[in-house]
Structure formats: structure tokens, C-alpha cells
Design a protein around this motif. Structure first.
Motif, short mmCIF file in Angstrom:
data_model
loop_
_atom_site.label_atom_id
_atom_site.label_comp_id
_atom_site.label_asym_id
_atom_site.label_seq_id
_atom_site.Cartn_x
_atom_site.Cartn_y
_atom_site.Cartn_z
N UNK A 98 0.86 -1.23 -0.03
CA UNK A 98 -0.04 0.05 -0.07
C UNK A 98 0.81 1.32 0.08
N UNK A 99 1.94 1.29 0.78
CA UNK A 99 2.73 2.54 0.92
C UNK A 99 3.60 2.56 -0.33
N UNK A 100 3.84 1.86 -1.29
CA UNK A 100 4.60 2.02 -2.38
C UNK A 100 4.12 3.11 -3.33
N UNK A 101 4.69 4.01 -3.67
CA UNK A 101 4.38 5.02 -4.47
C UNK A 101 5.27 5.18 -5.86
N UNK A 102 6.39 4.39 -5.71
CA UNK A 102 7.27 4.41 -7.10
C UNK A 102 7.39 3.02 -7.38
N UNK A 103 7.53 2.42 -8.76
CA UNK A 103 7.99 1.17 -8.73
C UNK A 103 9.50 0.77 -8.58
N UNK A 104 10.49 1.98 -8.19
CA UNK A 104 11.80 1.75 -7.86
C UNK A 104 11.63 1.01 -6.28
N UNK A 105 10.56 1.54 -5.82
CA UNK A 105 10.47 1.13 -4.34
C UNK A 105 10.45 -0.53 -4.38
N UNK A 106 9.81 -1.31 -5.12
CA UNK A 106 9.72 -2.70 -5.58
C UNK A 106 11.22 -3.20 -5.79
N UNK A 107 11.86 -2.62 -6.46
CA UNK A 107 13.40 -2.98 -6.83
C UNK A 107 14.05 -2.97 -5.70
N UNK A 108 14.07 -1.83 -4.86
CA UNK A 108 14.88 -1.55 -3.65
C UNK A 108 14.52 -2.32 -2.41
N UNK A 109 13.29 -2.99 -2.40
CA UNK A 109 12.75 -3.71 -1.36
C UNK A 109 13.29 -5.08 -1.14
N UNK A 110 13.88 -5.63 -2.36
CA UNK A 110 14.27 -6.86 -2.43
C UNK A 110 13.41 -8.03 -2.33
N UNK A 111 11.88 -7.53 -2.64
CA UNK A 111 11.00 -8.43 -2.51
C UNK A 111 10.73 -9.41 -3.54
N UNK A 112 11.39 -8.89 -4.86
CA UNK A 112 11.39 -9.90 -5.97
C UNK A 112 12.04 -11.31 -5.71
N UNK A 113 12.95 -11.36 -4.89
CA UNK A 113 13.40 -12.82 -4.40
C UNK A 113 12.34 -13.55 -3.59
N UNK A 114 11.72 -12.71 -2.69
CA UNK A 114 10.78 -13.34 -1.81
C UNK A 114 9.59 -13.78 -2.53
#
Length: 174
Positions: A98-114
Motif C-alpha cells: 500500500x505504501x509503495x508510490x514508485x516502482x523503484x521501491x519494489x526493486x529497492x525492497x528486495x521483495x522480487x526474490x521473496x
């Protein structure tokens, strides 16, 4: 594009819990090493209610916190290992974007691997990471209407189709 969909009318929170329990039990009967369920709907639609009931059905004990501020909560669940007639442990991740406002946050979060790895991922607000999530096995869209919720469960993969087909007949429609 969904492979199949079921349209449901959920009268109250207990119906949302029953749907989540049915999906969790279907997965436990047909476990896959990876499961992604995306949960869509406005604030208060029942996304966290669904996630809690799903996790509780898979044996998570204790408090199941909303990941609104932590972004992700990880739980350990036991799954049946039909080959060895026992159980294996895997991780279940409850994620709130919910708090994501920029797709870059997805990249920075490390959630892609999870989300792309083994285990179960329940992702609230997937639309906050447009085009970045892998294909969801199941998408659960909840929409409150007056005193009820309209729900559409869509299968996006073969695993999701197996789970959708395994739901009890009373939960299936259209």
C-alpha cells in the motif's frame, strides 16, 4: 489473462474466512513449491482478513500482524510431503504494498526474490507494483457493497486453476 474465474457473494467476515480456509486447504491438498496470491480491493475490503484466515488454516499460531508498516511478515508453515509421507516446512509471506508510490521501491525492497522464490506469498495492493510481480496463481478481488462483499477469484496459472477447481461447490459460481 485469467484461465478461469469464480464470482462470489460474501455475506460477512465469516464468509471471507471460509473462502480463505477453502483456498488454504486446497493448496495443502495440492501443494506447489511456490504460490502467489494477490489480494485486491479498497481499504477495509477484507484483504487482511483473508490473509489471516489463510495463514491460520495452514497452522500459523499466535498473532498474525498486518504488514502495513513492516511491509512483510514472514511465517513458517508445515506442508504435506506426499512423496515421503511426512511434512516439510516452508515460508509464508504476507506482504502489503500500500505504501509503495514508485516502482523503484519494489526493486529497492528486495521483495522480487521473496515473491519469486519458494513458499507462499500473499500480496496486498499488487497494483502498487505494476508489471513487476510474477503472474499470480490466484487473484482475489474483494469489493464491499452495502453489507456484503462481492468477490472474484481468478486463476492465472495452472496451479491457480487446480486450486480454483478444488474449492467446494458452494463457493463456486460463474
Amino acid at each position: 489473462m485469467p484461465l478461469a474465474a469464480s464470482h462470489l457473494l460474501l455475506a460477512d467476515e465469516s464468509d471471507t474466512n471460509a473462502l480463505a480456509q477453502a483456498v488454504a486447504l486446497a493448496w495443502a491438498q495440492h501443494p506447489a513449491p511456490h504460490l502467489l496470491i494477490t489480494l485486491e480491493g479498497d481499504l477495509g475490503a477484507g484483504k487482511t482478513t483473508f490473509a489471516r484466515a489463510f495463514l491460520r488454516t495452514l497452522g500459523v499460531q499466535g498473532r498474525i500482524k498486518s504488514p502495513s508498516f513492516s511491509l512483510v511478515e514472514e511465517y513458517t508453515i508445515d506442508i504435506p510431503d506426499l512423496q515421503f509421507k511426512g511434512t516439510l516446512q516452508t515460508s509464508a509471506y504476507h506482504i502489503d504494498l500500500y505504501r509503495f508510490s514508485d516502482p523503484q521501491e519494489w526493486e529497492d525492497s528486495g521483495l522480487r526474490d521473496v515473491v519469486g522464490g519458494s513458499g507462499v506469498s500473499l500480496v496486498e495492493w499488487p497494483q502498487r507494483a505494476p508489471g513487476l510481480l510474477p503472474a499470480a496463481d490466484l487473484t482475489v478481488h474483494l469489493e464491499p457493497t452495502d453489507a456484503q462483499r462481492q468477490c472474484v477469484v481468478q486463476a492465472g496459472t495452472a496451479t491457480g486453476l487446480t486450486l480454483l477447481r478444488a474449492l467446494p461447490e458452494r463457493l463456486k459460481s460463474g
